[in-house]
Design a protein around this motif. Structure first.
Motif, PDB file in Angstrom:
ATOM      1  N   GLN A 220       3.032   5.281  -7.571  1.00 15.79           N
ATOM      2  CA  GLN A 220       2.232   6.499  -7.541  1.00 15.79           C
ATOM      3  C   GLN A 220       3.072   7.639  -6.988  1.00 15.79           C
ATOM      4  O   GLN A 220       3.884   7.433  -6.077  1.00 15.79           O
ATOM      5  CB  GLN A 220       0.973   6.296  -6.679  1.00 15.79           C
ATOM      6  CG  GLN A 220       0.104   5.142  -7.191  1.00 15.79           C
ATOM      7  CD  GLN A 220      -1.191   4.968  -6.424  1.00 15.79           C
ATOM      8  OE1 GLN A 220      -1.848   5.944  -6.063  1.00 15.79           O
ATOM      9  NE2 GLN A 220      -1.570   3.718  -6.191  1.00 15.79           N
TER      10      GLN A 220
ATOM     11  N   PHE B 238       2.731  11.457  -5.196  1.00 17.28           N
ATOM     12  CA  PHE B 238       1.810  12.310  -4.451  1.00 17.28           C
ATOM     13  C   PHE B 238       2.492  13.633  -4.124  1.00 17.28           C
ATOM     14  O   PHE B 238       3.715  13.700  -3.977  1.00 17.28           O
ATOM     15  CB  PHE B 238       1.404  11.655  -3.117  1.00 17.28           C
ATOM     16  CG  PHE B 238       0.665  10.362  -3.250  1.00 17.28           C
ATOM     17  CD1 PHE B 238       1.348   9.162  -3.332  1.00 17.28           C
ATOM     18  CD2 PHE B 238      -0.720  10.345  -3.260  1.00 17.28           C
ATOM     19  CE1 PHE B 238       0.669   7.963  -3.436  1.00 17.28           C
ATOM     20  CE2 PHE B 238      -1.410   9.141  -3.361  1.00 17.28           C
ATOM     21  CZ  PHE B 238      -0.713   7.955  -3.456  1.00 17.28           C
TER      22      PHE B 238
ATOM     23  N   PHE C 181       5.981  12.658  -2.632  1.00 19.22           N
ATOM     24  CA  PHE C 181       6.218  11.279  -2.215  1.00 19.22           C
ATOM     25  C   PHE C 181       6.049  10.330  -3.390  1.00 19.22           C
ATOM     26  O   PHE C 181       5.126  10.456  -4.197  1.00 19.22           O
ATOM     27  CB  PHE C 181       5.229  10.859  -1.123  1.00 19.22           C
ATOM     28  CG  PHE C 181       5.515  11.457   0.229  1.00 19.22           C
ATOM     29  CD1 PHE C 181       4.745  12.500   0.706  1.00 19.22           C
ATOM     30  CD2 PHE C 181       6.546  10.970   1.018  1.00 19.22           C
ATOM     31  CE1 PHE C 181       4.991  13.064   1.948  1.00 19.22           C
ATOM     32  CE2 PHE C 181       6.810  11.536   2.266  1.00 19.22           C
ATOM     33  CZ  PHE C 181       6.033  12.576   2.727  1.00 19.22           C
TER      34      PHE C 181
ATOM     35  N   PHE D 211       6.101   3.801   1.066  1.00 12.47           N
ATOM     36  CA  PHE D 211       6.441   5.177   0.718  1.00 12.47           C
ATOM     37  C   PHE D 211       7.927   5.459   0.922  1.00 12.47           C
ATOM     38  O   PHE D 211       8.561   4.932   1.839  1.00 12.47           O
ATOM     39  CB  PHE D 211       5.658   6.144   1.605  1.00 12.47           C
ATOM     40  CG  PHE D 211       4.236   6.360   1.176  1.00 12.47           C
ATOM     41  CD1 PHE D 211       3.276   5.386   1.406  1.00 12.47           C
ATOM     42  CD2 PHE D 211       3.861   7.529   0.544  1.00 12.47           C
ATOM     43  CE1 PHE D 211       1.965   5.578   1.008  1.00 12.47           C
ATOM     44  CE2 PHE D 211       2.559   7.733   0.148  1.00 12.47           C
ATOM     45  CZ  PHE D 211       1.609   6.757   0.377  1.00 12.47           C
ATOM     46  N   GLY D 212       8.466   6.335   0.066  1.00 11.64           N
ATOM     47  CA  GLY D 212       9.766   6.918   0.336  1.00 11.64           C
ATOM     48  C   GLY D 212       9.630   8.023   1.368  1.00 11.64           C
ATOM     49  O   GLY D 212       8.515   8.350   1.808  1.00 11.64           O
ATOM     50  N   LYS D 213      10.763   8.642   1.729  1.00 13.56           N
ATOM     51  CA  LYS D 213      10.735   9.695   2.743  1.00 13.56           C
ATOM     52  C   LYS D 213      10.393  11.064   2.174  1.00 13.56           C
ATOM     53  O   LYS D 213      10.228  12.022   2.917  1.00 13.56           O
ATOM     54  CB  LYS D 213      12.069   9.746   3.484  1.00 13.56           C
ATOM     55  CG  LYS D 213      12.316   8.528   4.346  1.00 13.56           C
ATOM     56  CD  LYS D 213      13.553   8.687   5.209  1.00 13.56           C
ATOM     57  CE  LYS D 213      13.705   7.492   6.145  1.00 13.56           C
ATOM     58  NZ  LYS D 213      14.890   7.626   7.021  1.00 13.56           N
TER      59      LYS D 213
ATOM     60  N   ASN E 152      -2.145  -3.235  -3.521  1.00 13.19           N
ATOM     61  CA  ASN E 152      -2.095  -1.785  -3.321  1.00 13.19           C
ATOM     62  C   ASN E 152      -1.615  -1.426  -1.918  1.00 13.19           C
ATOM     63  O   ASN E 152      -1.951  -0.365  -1.400  1.00 13.19           O
ATOM     64  CB  ASN E 152      -3.451  -1.131  -3.594  1.00 13.19           C
ATOM     65  CG  ASN E 152      -3.320   0.079  -4.510  1.00 13.19           C
ATOM     66  OD1 ASN E 152      -2.256   0.345  -5.060  1.00 13.19           O
ATOM     67  ND2 ASN E 152      -4.387   0.818  -4.654  1.00 13.19           N
ATOM     68  N   ARG E 153      -0.861  -2.299  -1.283  1.00 11.16           N
ATOM     69  CA  ARG E 153      -0.270  -2.028   0.024  1.00 11.16           C
ATOM     70  C   ARG E 153       1.003  -1.230  -0.235  1.00 11.16           C
ATOM     71  O   ARG E 153       2.077  -1.777  -0.400  1.00 11.16           O
ATOM     72  CB  ARG E 153       0.029  -3.356   0.720  1.00 11.16           C
ATOM     73  CG  ARG E 153       0.715  -3.199   2.045  1.00 11.16           C
ATOM     74  CD  ARG E 153       0.934  -4.558   2.684  1.00 11.16           C
ATOM     75  NE  ARG E 153       1.869  -4.470   3.791  1.00 11.16           N
ATOM     76  CZ  ARG E 153       2.056  -5.402   4.705  1.00 11.16           C
ATOM     77  NH1 ARG E 153       1.353  -6.512   4.648  1.00 11.16           N
ATOM     78  NH2 ARG E 153       2.936  -5.244   5.662  1.00 11.16           N
ATOM     79  N   LEU E 154       0.860   0.093  -0.254  1.00 12.11           N
ATOM     80  CA  LEU E 154       1.937   0.958  -0.715  1.00 12.11           C
ATOM     81  C   LEU E 154       3.040   1.129   0.320  1.00 12.11           C
ATOM     82  O   LEU E 154       2.772   1.255   1.519  1.00 12.11           O
ATOM     83  CB  LEU E 154       1.387   2.344  -1.067  1.00 12.11           C
ATOM     84  CG  LEU E 154       0.394   2.409  -2.221  1.00 12.11           C
ATOM     85  CD1 LEU E 154      -0.044   3.844  -2.448  1.00 12.11           C
ATOM     86  CD2 LEU E 154       0.990   1.825  -3.490  1.00 12.11           C
TER      87      LEU E 154
END
Lengths: 111, 111
Positions: free
Chosen positions: A33, A35, A86, A101-103, A97-99
């Motif tokens: 995903q 964002f 993101f 994330f990148g920075k 769905n335990r995402l």
């Protein structure tokens, strides 16, 4: 755990310019995903894109799951596009769905 | 309006105090999540819940606790055991394995 790397970390654009943001991930994923976080902290979902290409107005995204990367295209940028973008992935290992994330890509669009 | 409501927006905590952040959703989503964001960083998962009366630790659960007594509510308690609690806290929800939606966030500062 899975590594999610986004590039470039910072980007300054002239209004009207196009740009490409990249997200690389280190392991197989169920979904990906993108964002956008505005200056007030609100996170808005742009794309749910485990594979293939999607378009929404001036934004489009492509995910090549077999090569473990995704691209977000911003065309004809506007000042309202400023903020942090993101990429987040749901590793196949978890599948709930335990995402992770990148920075983020910090984008500033100047008039 | 449908969505995710977090409160309070801003919260100050004294050393040694527990504080609870509220998260309510009326989207009828099964899954709910709590993330922490530090300046210039991506989001890190604290806890998540896929169903009422069940929840799992994320990557940084130490010093936090949650409950899921109702489908629409997933409060987060930041305990005195959390050594560095100053951060931006984001609650999210989703139908499992689908697009995740975020609340507007809560800023917690230790004074």
């Amino acid at each position: 755990g899975i590594q999610v790397e986004q590039s470039p970390p910072d980007l300054i654009l002239q209004e009207g310019a196009n740009s490409t943001l990249r997200c690389n991930f280190s392991d197989s994923v169920n979904n990906l995903q993108w964002f956008h976080q505005n200056p007030w902290g609100q996170l808005i979902n742009l794309f749910y894109i485990p594979s293939g290409t999607k378009q929404n107005g001036r934004l489009s995204a492509t995910t090549v799951a077999t090569e473990r990367y995704s691209l977000l295209y911003i065309s004809s940028s506007q000042t309202t596009d400023s903020g942090v973008y993101f990429c987040a992935v749901d590793p196949t290992l978890y599948g709930n769905n335990r995402l992770a994330f990148g920075k983020g890509n910090q984008v500033v669009v100047i008039p | 309006d449908g969505g995710i409501t977090q409160s309070p927006k801003y919260l100050f905590r004294k050393e040694g105090q527990n504080v609870t952040l509220s998260c309510e959703q009326n989207l009828n989503h099964d899954a709910m999540y709590w993330y922490r964001q530090d300046p210039g960083q991506g989001l890190r998962l604290i806890y998540y819940s896929q169903i009422v009366n069940d929840f799992q630790k994320g990557d940084i659960a130490e010093g936090y606790s949650v409950s899921r007594e109702k489908k629409e509510s997933f409060p987060l308690t930041v305990t005195s055991a959390q050594k560095n609690p100053t951060a931006f806290y984001l609650c999210a929800s989703s139908h499992s394995k689908n697009t995740i939606y975020f609340g507007e966030g809560s800023w917690l500062t230790v004074v």
